[in-house]
Design a protein around this motif. Structure first.
Motif, mmCIF file in Angstrom:
data_model
loop_
_atom_site.group_PDB
_atom_site.id
_atom_site.type_symbol
_atom_site.label_atom_id
_atom_site.label_comp_id
_atom_site.label_asym_id
_atom_site.label_seq_id
_atom_site.Cartn_x
_atom_site.Cartn_y
_atom_site.Cartn_z
ATOM 1 N N SER A 218 25.868 30.911 44.416
ATOM 2 C CA SER A 218 26.960 30.533 45.314
ATOM 3 C C SER A 218 27.890 31.727 45.492
ATOM 4 C CB SER A 218 27.750 29.349 44.751
ATOM 5 O OG SER A 218 28.407 29.715 43.549
ATOM 6 N N LEU A 219 28.689 31.685 46.547
ATOM 7 C CA LEU A 219 29.614 32.782 46.826
ATOM 8 C C LEU A 219 30.647 32.932 45.713
ATOM 9 C CD1 LEU A 219 30.676 34.959 48.736
ATOM 10 C CD2 LEU A 219 32.007 33.181 49.899
ATOM 11 N N SER A 220 30.987 31.850 45.061
ATOM 12 C CA SER A 220 31.999 31.921 44.007
ATOM 13 C C SER A 220 31.596 32.889 42.905
ATOM 14 C CB SER A 220 32.265 30.533 43.422
ATOM 15 O OG SER A 220 31.080 29.999 42.841
ATOM 16 N N GLY A 221 30.294 33.012 42.650
ATOM 17 C CA GLY A 221 29.829 33.937 41.622
ATOM 18 C C GLY A 221 30.134 35.380 41.981
ATOM 19 N N LEU A 222 29.904 35.736 43.232
ATOM 20 C CA LEU A 222 30.214 37.093 43.689
ATOM 21 C C LEU A 222 31.705 37.363 43.621
ATOM 22 C CD1 LEU A 222 29.684 39.809 45.077
ATOM 23 C CD2 LEU A 222 29.635 38.590 47.279
ATOM 24 N N LEU A 223 32.501 36.433 44.128
ATOM 25 C CA LEU A 223 33.953 36.620 44.114
ATOM 26 C C LEU A 223 34.489 36.686 42.692
ATOM 27 C CD1 LEU A 223 35.037 34.211 47.006
ATOM 28 C CD2 LEU A 223 34.523 36.658 47.124
ATOM 29 N N ARG A 224 33.883 35.907 41.805
ATOM 30 C CA ARG A 224 34.313 35.915 40.404
ATOM 31 C C ARG A 224 34.010 37.269 39.765
ATOM 32 N NH1 ARG A 224 32.765 31.192 39.433
ATOM 33 N NH2 ARG A 224 30.622 31.712 38.839
ATOM 34 N N ASP A 225 32.849 37.849 40.082
ATOM 35 C CA ASP A 225 32.509 39.162 39.539
ATOM 36 C C ASP A 225 33.450 40.238 40.066
ATOM 37 O OD1 ASP A 225 30.472 38.317 37.915
ATOM 38 O OD2 ASP A 225 28.845 39.034 39.203
ATOM 39 N N LEU A 226 33.755 40.204 41.357
ATOM 40 C CA LEU A 226 34.661 41.198 41.935
ATOM 41 C C LEU A 226 36.040 41.120 41.293
ATOM 42 C CD1 LEU A 226 33.722 40.970 45.725
ATOM 43 C CD2 LEU A 226 33.163 42.821 44.128
ATOM 44 N N LYS A 227 36.514 39.912 41.112
ATOM 45 C CA LYS A 227 37.815 39.741 40.463
ATOM 46 C C LYS A 227 37.735 40.129 38.995
ATOM 47 C CE LYS A 227 41.497 36.359 39.659
ATOM 48 N NZ LYS A 227 41.940 34.949 39.864
ATOM 49 N N GLY A 228 36.617 39.803 38.350
ATOM 50 C CA GLY A 228 36.466 40.056 36.928
ATOM 51 C C GLY A 228 36.451 41.524 36.561
ATOM 52 N N ILE A 229 35.999 42.393 37.484
ATOM 53 C CA ILE A 229 35.995 43.832 37.203
ATOM 54 C C ILE A 229 37.214 44.522 37.803
ATOM 55 C CG2 ILE A 229 33.486 43.917 37.033
ATOM 56 C CD1 ILE A 229 33.490 45.251 39.820
ATOM 57 N N GLY A 230 38.098 43.770 38.449
ATOM 58 C CA GLY A 230 39.302 44.361 39.030
ATOM 59 C C GLY A 230 39.068 45.016 40.364
ATOM 60 N N ALA A 231 37.964 44.689 41.041
ATOM 61 C CA ALA A 231 37.591 45.392 42.270
ATOM 62 C C ALA A 231 37.861 44.577 43.525
ATOM 63 C CB ALA A 231 36.119 45.793 42.228
ATOM 64 N N SER A 232 38.815 43.657 43.482
ATOM 65 C CA SER A 232 39.269 43.062 44.730
ATOM 66 C C SER A 232 39.875 44.182 45.562
ATOM 67 C CB SER A 232 40.302 41.970 44.451
ATOM 68 O OG SER A 232 39.729 40.948 43.671
ATOM 69 N N GLN A 233 40.139 43.921 46.809
ATOM 70 C CA GLN A 233 40.522 44.995 47.726
ATOM 71 C C GLN A 233 41.704 45.809 47.212
ATOM 72 O OE1 GLN A 233 41.698 43.780 51.631
ATOM 73 N NE2 GLN A 233 41.117 45.711 52.549
ATOM 74 N N VAL A 234 41.513 47.141 47.172
ATOM 75 C CA VAL A 234 42.555 48.023 46.659
ATOM 76 C C VAL A 234 43.015 49.060 47.672
ATOM 77 C CG1 VAL A 234 41.733 47.775 44.292
ATOM 78 C CG2 VAL A 234 40.919 49.692 45.682
ATOM 79 N N ASN A 235 42.341 49.175 48.816
ATOM 80 C CA ASN A 235 42.794 50.164 49.793
ATOM 81 C C ASN A 235 43.126 49.502 51.124
ATOM 82 O OD1 ASN A 235 40.223 49.826 51.066
ATOM 83 N ND2 ASN A 235 39.362 51.417 49.776
ATOM 84 N N ASP A 236 44.287 49.869 51.673
ATOM 85 C CA ASP A 236 44.769 49.357 52.944
ATOM 86 C C ASP A 236 44.838 47.826 52.957
ATOM 87 O OD1 ASP A 236 44.957 51.950 53.913
ATOM 88 O OD2 ASP A 236 42.892 51.939 54.620
ATOM 89 N N GLU A 237 45.387 47.257 53.979
ATOM 90 C CA GLU A 237 45.446 45.814 54.200
ATOM 91 C C GLU A 237 45.692 45.044 52.909
ATOM 92 O OE1 GLU A 237 42.249 44.213 56.509
ATOM 93 O OE2 GLU A 237 42.039 46.014 57.701
#
Length: 279
Positions: A218-237
């Motif tokens: 499910s998409l939640s797994g991908l979003l959880r991994d991105l958040k878990g490594i601190g790699a949510s959006q960090v540049n612009d916007e």
């Protein structure tokens, strides 16, 4: 150096926020870093292959190179693997929280908090630099490569991996159907990366672009991994975070177009693997 700054491709990165975000993720980073570990291990394999090739032309009595650096060492996952490759191993990261985790590895590495764009090393003081999935967070990539070039000894090696512009294109496209924003970090294209390397002093770099495909139920797994490594959006916007529940539901519906015949959702990363020698 003025020419370097004039022509460098750069993105806005709040490095204080970046260090805070990765530092906050440090304790649970490894649990969400399957992809990052796979890429780093692939880079380590290349390092070992090249070391074996070099050893064939050297006396077996020679000691290992004097000094090496894991640039963007994070939690130190690769430090134990690198420790035998030099007499003095350094690990450098922008996030103090990551270095606290790296200190627990017991690798013997000297850990330093610092910026890839202003390395705290003397000119021509390092024999090799290993950097896996860290350089994509630099604001001025050519400046980072110029610093790497500066601190490497003549004949010193740079082995690195970094994300390229097609990474997570599925997530970017799904978000655009929700609010016409990408919500995904922007990275250099392969040609932009080659240009940054050339500006940094590396001659005619030959790079390899690979696609890493991940699968999630499910998409939640991908979003959880991105958040878990601190790699949510960090540049612009920066104001356009992951959004509220309704928008996430719409995102999940849009992402369904990328569900594969085996029932899994696909998420792709475009990765550059580079192995360069300083003249």
């Amino acid at each position: 150096m003025s020419d370097l700054h004039q022509h460098d491709t750069f993105q806005r990165v709040d490095k204080v926020q970046l260090a805070r975000r990765f530092g906050a993720a440090a304790r649970h980073y490894d649990a969400h870093a399957r992809f990052q570990q796979e890429v780093g291990l692939a880079l380590l394999a290349r390092m070992s292959e090249s070391s074996v090739a070099l050893d064939k032309h050297q006396s077996p009595a020679l000691t290992p190179p004097a000094a090496g650096l894991d640039l963007g060492c994070g939690t130190g996952f690769f430090l134990p693997h690198l420790a035998s490759q030099c007499q003095q191993l350094h690990g450098l990261d922008l996030a103090p929280g990551m270095l606290q985790q790296a200190a627990r590895r017991g690798s013997g590495a000297l850990l330093l908090c610092g910026d890839a764009e202003a390395l705290p090393f003397a000119d021509q003081s390092l024999d090799w630099i290993f950097s896996s999935l860290a350089l994509q967070w630099c604001e001025r990539p050519a400046q980072a490569f110029a610093e790497i070039h500066r601190v490497l000894k003549p004949g010193g090696r740079l082995l690195f991996s970094t994300l390229l512009s097609d990474s997570l294109w599925q997530l970017r496209e799904a978000w655009r159907t929700v609010d016409e924003r990408s919500h995904v970090n922007r990275f250099l294209s392969l040609s932009q990366l080659q240009h940054a390397l050339t500006l940094g002093g590396f001659c005619a770099p030959e790079l390899q672009s690979l696609t890493w495909s991940l699968a999630y139920p499910s998409l939640s797994g991908l979003l959880r991994d991105l958040k878990g490594i601190g790699a949510s959006q960090v540049n612009d916007e920066r104001q356009a975070g992951l959004g509220n529940r309704q928008r996430l539901l719409r995102l999940g519906e849009a992402y369904e177009q990328f569900r594969q015949p085996d029932g899994m959702l696909s998420a792709s990363y475009q990765v550059c693997l580079g192995q360069l020698t300083r003249n």
